[in-house]
Write a protein that holds these residues in place. Structure first.
Motif, mmCIF file in Angstrom:
data_model
loop_
_atom_site.group_PDB
_atom_site.id
_atom_site.type_symbol
_atom_site.label_atom_id
_atom_site.label_comp_id
_atom_site.label_asym_id
_atom_site.label_seq_id
_atom_site.Cartn_x
_atom_site.Cartn_y
_atom_site.Cartn_z
ATOM 1 N N THR A 23 0.840 -1.200 0.000
ATOM 2 C CA THR A 23 0.000 0.000 0.000
ATOM 3 C C THR A 23 0.875 1.251 0.000
ATOM 4 O OG1 THR A 23 -1.781 -1.143 1.141
ATOM 5 C CG2 THR A 23 -1.793 1.266 1.248
ATOM 6 N N GLU A 24 1.900 1.236 0.833
ATOM 7 C CA GLU A 24 2.828 2.366 0.907
ATOM 8 C C GLU A 24 3.507 2.603 -0.442
ATOM 9 O OE1 GLU A 24 7.176 2.892 2.872
ATOM 10 O OE2 GLU A 24 5.630 2.117 4.219
ATOM 11 N N LEU A 25 3.976 1.539 -1.070
ATOM 12 C CA LEU A 25 4.632 1.668 -2.375
ATOM 13 C C LEU A 25 3.660 2.163 -3.449
ATOM 14 C CD1 LEU A 25 6.834 -1.550 -2.350
ATOM 15 C CD2 LEU A 25 7.604 0.818 -2.082
ATOM 16 N N SER A 26 2.434 1.686 -3.387
ATOM 17 C CA SER A 26 1.428 2.117 -4.350
ATOM 18 C C SER A 26 1.150 3.616 -4.216
ATOM 19 C CB SER A 26 0.144 1.319 -4.145
ATOM 20 O OG SER A 26 -0.856 1.742 -5.023
ATOM 21 N N GLN A 78 3.212 5.844 -3.035
ATOM 22 C CA GLN A 78 4.387 6.552 -3.529
ATOM 23 C C GLN A 78 4.377 6.620 -5.053
ATOM 24 O OE1 GLN A 78 7.776 4.505 -1.874
ATOM 25 N NE2 GLN A 78 7.418 5.304 0.185
ATOM 26 N N ASP A 79 3.993 5.528 -5.703
ATOM 27 C CA ASP A 79 3.913 5.514 -7.161
ATOM 28 C C ASP A 79 2.878 6.508 -7.665
ATOM 29 O OD1 ASP A 79 5.868 3.601 -7.358
ATOM 30 O OD2 ASP A 79 4.493 1.936 -7.768
ATOM 31 N N GLU A 80 1.726 6.561 -7.001
ATOM 32 C CA GLU A 80 0.684 7.513 -7.396
ATOM 33 C C GLU A 80 1.182 8.943 -7.255
ATOM 34 O OE1 GLU A 80 -3.136 6.998 -5.515
ATOM 35 O OE2 GLU A 80 -3.016 4.822 -5.724
ATOM 36 N N GLU A 81 1.877 9.218 -6.169
ATOM 37 C CA GLU A 81 2.399 10.568 -5.927
ATOM 38 C C GLU A 81 3.434 10.930 -6.984
ATOM 39 O OE1 GLU A 81 2.024 14.034 -4.217
ATOM 40 O OE2 GLU A 81 0.878 12.294 -3.532
ATOM 41 N N LEU A 82 4.302 10.006 -7.327
ATOM 42 C CA LEU A 82 5.309 10.251 -8.363
ATOM 43 C C LEU A 82 4.639 10.494 -9.712
ATOM 44 C CD1 LEU A 82 8.253 10.370 -9.264
ATOM 45 C CD2 LEU A 82 8.179 7.878 -9.539
ATOM 46 N N LEU A 83 3.632 9.715 -10.038
ATOM 47 C CA LEU A 83 2.913 9.882 -11.295
ATOM 48 C C LEU A 83 2.251 11.260 -11.361
ATOM 49 C CD1 LEU A 83 2.014 8.670 -13.966
ATOM 50 C CD2 LEU A 83 0.065 7.668 -12.776
ATOM 51 N N LYS A 84 1.645 11.693 -10.262
ATOM 52 C CA LYS A 84 1.027 13.030 -10.220
ATOM 53 C C LYS A 84 2.070 14.109 -10.462
ATOM 54 C CE LYS A 84 -2.762 12.011 -7.013
ATOM 55 N NZ LYS A 84 -3.255 12.227 -5.652
ATOM 56 N N ARG A 85 3.239 13.987 -9.816
ATOM 57 C CA ARG A 85 4.277 14.985 -9.981
ATOM 58 C C ARG A 85 4.792 15.013 -11.430
ATOM 59 N NH1 ARG A 85 8.319 13.293 -5.953
ATOM 60 N NH2 ARG A 85 6.817 12.298 -4.610
#
Length: 66
Positions: A46-49, A51-58
Motif C-alpha cells: 500500500t505504501e509503495l502504491s 508513492q507511485d501515485e504521488e510520483l505519477l502526479k508529480r
C-alpha cells in the motif's frame, strides 16, 4: 500457508485422531507468523502504491501529459 504449517507441525504418519498439544501450539504459532507477514506485506505494498501515485502526479504536473 495450510500446507507449509501442516508439513512443519504435524508428522506425516498420524498416531492419534486429535492434534497433540505440541502440534496445536506449533500450528497456532505458524499461522500467526504467516498472518503477521501477510499484514506487513499488505502495508508495504500500500505504501509503495501511494508513492507511485504521488510520483505519477508529480510527473504529470511537470510535463502536462499523462
Amino acid at each position: 500457508m495450510t500446507q507449509a504449517c501442516h508439513r512443519k507441525c504435524v508428522p506425516p504418519h498420524y498416531k492419534d485422531a486429535e492434534l497433540s498439544k505440541g502440534e496445536s501450539v506449533c500450528l497456532d504459532r505458524c499461522v500467526a507468523k504467516y498472518l503477521e507477514v501477510h499484514e506487513r506485506m499488505g502495508k508495504k505494498l500500500t505504501e509503495l502504491s501511494l508513492q507511485d501515485e504521488e510520483l505519477l502526479k508529480r510527473l504529470q504536473q511537470g510535463t502536462g501529459t499523462a
